[in-house]
Each structure stands twice: as C-alpha cells, then as structure tokens.
Scaffold this motif. Sequence first.
Motif, PDB file in Angstrom:
ATOM      1  N   VAL B  14       0.866  -1.177   0.000  1.00  0.00           N
ATOM      2  CA  VAL B  14       0.000   0.000   0.000  1.00  0.00           C
ATOM      3  C   VAL B  14       0.906   1.232   0.000  1.00  0.00           C
ATOM      4  O   VAL B  14       1.898   1.266   0.714  1.00  0.00           O
ATOM      5  N   GLY B  19      -0.936   7.839  -0.492  1.00  0.00           N
ATOM      6  CA  GLY B  19      -0.832   8.113  -1.927  1.00  0.00           C
ATOM      7  C   GLY B  19      -0.443   9.552  -2.231  1.00  0.00           C
ATOM      8  O   GLY B  19      -0.330   9.932  -3.400  1.00  0.00           O
ATOM      9  N   GLY B 100     -16.550  12.520 -12.728  1.00  0.00           N
ATOM     10  CA  GLY B 100     -16.321  11.137 -12.328  1.00  0.00           C
ATOM     11  C   GLY B 100     -14.871  10.853 -11.950  1.00  0.00           C
ATOM     12  O   GLY B 100     -14.508   9.715 -11.663  1.00  0.00           O
ATOM     13  N   TRP B 101     -14.037  11.871 -11.955  1.00  0.00           N
ATOM     14  CA  TRP B 101     -12.624  11.666 -11.602  1.00  0.00           C
ATOM     15  C   TRP B 101     -12.479  11.221 -10.147  1.00  0.00           C
ATOM     16  O   TRP B 101     -11.668  10.354  -9.837  1.00  0.00           O
ATOM     17  N   ARG B 103     -14.525   9.484  -8.482  1.00  0.00           N
ATOM     18  CA  ARG B 103     -14.919   8.074  -8.460  1.00  0.00           C
ATOM     19  C   ARG B 103     -13.778   7.197  -8.992  1.00  0.00           C
ATOM     20  O   ARG B 103     -13.474   6.141  -8.441  1.00  0.00           O
ATOM     21  N   GLN B 104     -13.152   7.672 -10.053  1.00  0.00           N
ATOM     22  CA  GLN B 104     -11.998   6.958 -10.610  1.00  0.00           C
ATOM     23  C   GLN B 104     -10.894   6.828  -9.557  1.00  0.00           C
ATOM     24  O   GLN B 104     -10.270   5.781  -9.408  1.00  0.00           O
ATOM     25  N   LEU B 105     -10.667   7.921  -8.810  1.00  0.00           N
ATOM     26  CA  LEU B 105      -9.618   7.895  -7.783  1.00  0.00           C
ATOM     27  C   LEU B 105      -9.953   6.897  -6.671  1.00  0.00           C
ATOM     28  O   LEU B 105      -9.057   6.376  -6.020  1.00  0.00           O
ATOM     29  N   ARG B 106     -11.252   6.648  -6.476  1.00  0.00           N
ATOM     30  CA  ARG B 106     -11.641   5.711  -5.422  1.00  0.00           C
ATOM     31  C   ARG B 106     -11.325   4.271  -5.783  1.00  0.00           C
ATOM     32  O   ARG B 106     -11.355   3.400  -4.923  1.00  0.00           O
ATOM     33  N   ILE B 107     -11.035   3.986  -7.043  1.00  0.00           N
ATOM     34  CA  ILE B 107     -10.584   2.631  -7.361  1.00  0.00           C
ATOM     35  C   ILE B 107      -9.067   2.607  -7.528  1.00  0.00           C
ATOM     36  O   ILE B 107      -8.514   1.798  -8.248  1.00  0.00           O
ATOM     37  N   THR B 108      -8.392   3.535  -6.855  1.00  0.00           N
ATOM     38  CA  THR B 108      -6.932   3.507  -6.720  1.00  0.00           C
ATOM     39  C   THR B 108      -6.644   3.534  -5.216  1.00  0.00           C
ATOM     40  O   THR B 108      -7.547   3.794  -4.425  1.00  0.00           O
ATOM     41  N   PRO B 109      -5.381   3.300  -4.816  1.00  0.00           N
ATOM     42  CA  PRO B 109      -5.079   3.301  -3.377  1.00  0.00           C
ATOM     43  C   PRO B 109      -5.140   4.686  -2.722  1.00  0.00           C
ATOM     44  O   PRO B 109      -4.978   4.793  -1.518  1.00  0.00           O
ATOM     45  N   LEU B 110      -5.354   5.754  -3.504  1.00  0.00           N
ATOM     46  CA  LEU B 110      -5.344   7.108  -2.928  1.00  0.00           C
ATOM     47  C   LEU B 110      -6.403   7.238  -1.834  1.00  0.00           C
ATOM     48  O   LEU B 110      -7.575   6.969  -2.065  1.00  0.00           O
ATOM     49  N   GLN B 111      -5.973   7.681  -0.656  1.00  0.00           N
ATOM     50  CA  GLN B 111      -6.911   7.863   0.449  1.00  0.00           C
ATOM     51  C   GLN B 111      -7.526   9.262   0.370  1.00  0.00           C
ATOM     52  O   GLN B 111      -6.851  10.214  -0.032  1.00  0.00           O
ATOM     53  N   ARG B 263     -19.299   5.122   1.740  1.00  0.00           N
ATOM     54  CA  ARG B 263     -19.640   4.053   0.797  1.00  0.00           C
ATOM     55  C   ARG B 263     -20.986   3.479   1.189  1.00  0.00           C
ATOM     56  O   ARG B 263     -21.137   2.961   2.279  1.00  0.00           O
TER      57      ARG B 263
END
Lengths: 317, 264
Positions: B14, B19, B100-101, B103-111, B263
């Motif tokens: 991680v 991130g 939607g960026w 949302r895109q960031l939420r499927i990366t490890p960025l907290q 979530r």
Amino acid sequence: MAERDVVPRTPPALELKGVRKDFGDVHAVRGIDLRIEPGEIVAFLGPNGAGKTTTIDMMLGLSVPSAGTVSVYGRTPLDAVRLGLVSAVMQSGGLLKDLTVAETVEYTAHLFTGARPVDEVMERAGISLIADRLVAKCSGGEQQRLRFAMALLPDPDLLLLDEPTQGMDVEGRRAFWKAIRHDAQAGRTIVFATHYLDEADAYADRVVLIREGEIVADGSAAEVKALASGRAVRATLFGADQATLRALPGVDHVEVHANSILLHCADSDAVARYLLTQTNAKDIEITARALEDAFVALTGSHARDESVQSNADEVLR
Amino acid sequence: MSTSPVTARLDRGVPRFGGFKLAIVRLEIRRQLRNRRTVFFTVAFPVFFFLIFGLNNAYASDPIGRGNESAFIMISMALYGTVLATSNGGATVSVERLSGWSRQLRITPLQPSAYIAIKMATSLVLGLVAILSVYIVAAFTHKPSMPLGLWFATGAAIWIGSLLFTAFGLFIGYLLPSENVMQLIGFALMLFSFGGGLFIPLSQFSHPLRVLATYTPLYGLNQLVHYPLVQGSFNWSWLSNLVSWLIIFTVGATWRFKRDTARV
C-alpha cells in the motif's frame, strides 16, 4: 493450528455469496452467488438495468452490499483496491479533460506502489501515438483505451470492465478488444459486463447471464447460447409418460403436473407434430422461453444493426 | 479461510502517506496553469488592479504606518489574487466529482485525506504564484514603500491566511456539483473583498454597512495581513473573525467530504 498444515489454497479471484443490493424499494441485485477462478475470462451478459454495474461497483468496494459478501482473492474489495489486486475500466467519465493522455496515466501511476512503466501500459493499450493529446480532444474509443491503460498500471490480478465498448464505433471496438485479448494472454482474470451477445461469445470462456439482479444462466458461451435458443411447449395430456417425452429429439427438460405437461426443447415443431399425431394432447401452446426473450432484448438492436449493414452491402453491390 | 492468501503477485504493498506525492501536486499545478481563466483572475487581474490603483499619484505616496498607500494597495491586491487562487484550487473538487474523476480515484489506493492534502498543497503553490506576481510587478514600479522585512512578513501572512479559502473552496466545491462553481466563487469573493475593505476603505461605507462588513470572511484576514504595515492598536475581533470563519468552512468542508466519501 491444524490449518497451518494445510497447503495454502489459492482463493478464488472473485467470490460473491448471497449478494443483494437494494436502493430503497428497488432491488437492483437479488441474491448473486458467483465464484470465478484465477485466469478465467468471464462475460457478465445482460440488458441495461440488469444490475451489472451495481454488481461491479460492489466488487470494487465503491458500494457495499445490502446483504451477502464479496471477496477478491480472499480479501475485501477495499483492501484489494488498495493493494492494486483489482482494477477496472469504468463505463464513462472518470477522466480530467484538461490533462493530456500521458499526464493522466502518469498521475494514476503515482498513486500505486510498483506501478508498471507509463510507456509500457500506453503501448499495450495502443495509445502511445496520442500521448500528448488533451483528453478533451480524444474520441470515445481513445478515452476507453486510456482507461484501459490506467487499469493496467497496478498489473492487476483481476481486471473488471464495465461495458467497455459502449458507444464505440466498430473500428474502436475492434481495436479495444484486440488490446484486451493481447493482454489476457498474460493469465489475468478478466470479468467484463456487456449487453452484446457476440462480444460475450467472442471473448469470454464463460458467460454469466444476469437479468433483473439475478443470474439466470452460467456456463460456456455455447451452453448459454443453446439454452437461449429453445422454446417451451405446453399441452394438456392425460397419462403422460415422462421418459417417452424426454426421449424426443431436442427435448432437454420435462415437467409433468397432473394433466399438464411442459417441455423445453430446441425443435418445437417436431415436438408439436409428435404430440398432435401420436398422442391425445390438446391445448398446445408454444412460447419463446423467457431466456430467449431476454436474448431478443439483448441482441435485438444489434441484430437490427447487422441487417441494416447487410442491406447496405446489397445496395452497394 | 487461509490467513495468507496466495496471489499471483506477492510483492504488492500500500502506498505511503495514503498516496500523497509531490509529483502529483506538480501535475495538478500544471493542469491549473493550463486554465487561462484561472491564470487571468489570479495573476493578471490583481496585477492590473494594482497598476491602476496602486500607482495613482494623487495618493500612492501618502504615508501609512511604516510605509505608504501604494504598499497598502499592493497587499490588498495580492490578498485578493491569493484567495481567488486558493478558493479555485479547493473548488476543483466540484468539477472532479462531476466528471467522475473522484470516483476513478476511489478505485486507486489514494486515500481521501491524501486527496485533500494534494488539493491544499496545490492551492498553496498557486497562492504563492499570485502573491509573487503582484509583489514582483509592484517592486519594479518602485512605488510601494515599506521596510524589506515587511514585504516578507505581509507576503507570508497572506500565504498562510489564504488556507482559510482553500477550506472555503472545498466546502463550496463539495456543496455544489456544478461547472459554474468557479463563477459563483468569483462573485462571492468579490462581495467578500468589498466587505473586507480590499477595494474601498470601510470608512467610506455607511455605519450599518460598516458593521455588517466586519462579519464577512475577508474582514479579519485583510486587517491582519495589513497590520505589520499599518501598526497601531491590535483588535482581537480580527482574529476572532478569522478563526470563526475557519471553523465554519472547515466543519462545512469536512461534513460534505464525509458524505461524499461514504460508501453506501
């Protein structure tokens, strides 16, 4: 502990147990059990509103099931995302218009530990030539391949694609699937949602047909297609013999309730002819099966496209 | 369930700091500077205002505290450009949610907290650009006069104080998912600037308006950043104005942020 002595078993790439998702009174997902092993390429086939995107959101931890559990390589979806075990190509949006293609990939690469090199994923997604183009100036297909490049960065063990070719022209779809197919040879587990039967058929080892939030069929593309092609024949028949009915050509399922019979078969004409000539059956009713209805809905618009295309071809000749 | 599931790649980890990386801040800054409107309003606009009002021979050289009127106006204009830059920096979350960026960031490890840290760091750099543009152009005109140390003191006060408006931008950005949020912020900051006395001295307002102005979000900060130059008696209401608004904006931004990242 005794468990220590057991040889560690690779957990399934994806496991859903009794997953439900309700939005108020709307039951988007109504109990899905699914197990996908590492290396499988699975199509999630279903019409719009079947619950495909809702299910994929739960696989990514973007939303939480109302009931049931989702695990990705034995972990929670959130952990899997943080570790880069799973990544996804989402349906639309998710890009910044004022970054270039290369900057977008670079940005995302910084978010992961041990990400694949930016140049490498752009090459694999086929966007190296448009690296310096602003995202706002990219076509839908180019943006989708950019999303694919971003999804490749963590070198995920599981890749989820939500309607990846939605809104693409034929050329774009071909280029996109070429990139995916090329990548799949690496042994990645791939799950893609689609409402194109031909896409599921061409690119998946296994097709999971989903409708109204439930799995209605699960098998190889050929099996699911065979299921979809049948008809149901109902009739009133006194003293029906199950075994004889089952032995008829093309019959795969027989139900007998008192005086009424229900047969699922590939060739309804042959069954009807038999019932009318060899038995006392009456009130014969032949219906397309619900599954076929689903497929008509699924493939209807696409089939129409093809007929338009063949008409156009004829005109050209 | 096995305690150590076997995966195809065992070397996964991680990212540190959720991130947060300076390289991402650099990309964000490049992206912001590509936006001509942002550059115009945060750099060109305040510099232009300074050139009009800060060089007026009728009053520019009039003494104020430890310097002159031109230095006073320079500080006001730098503050205006900086709060616009930091507000805009915060408000980019609005566009990012819409596109939607986020949302895109939420499927990366960025907290989510690291995302906010990236926004704040970007805002601080853009704010610094705004301050430096006004101060450097002003220095070349040789009109503003105050001791060298005060250039740094007032500049630093503006820079740190402008974080208040990063919180403001984040709050509005999370509150209103709209492409027009930048225009709205520009309008709000114009009102705040009048209320804070950045454009017209509050002494020229009627009494009720003057009282009302002391409760607006730029009032306290504006008085504080001018204090090293103006000197005189220190009014604690400036600080309570600043702290109150900081609490309001931070609580508001946190509240909306938590709603957004929940979530469901």
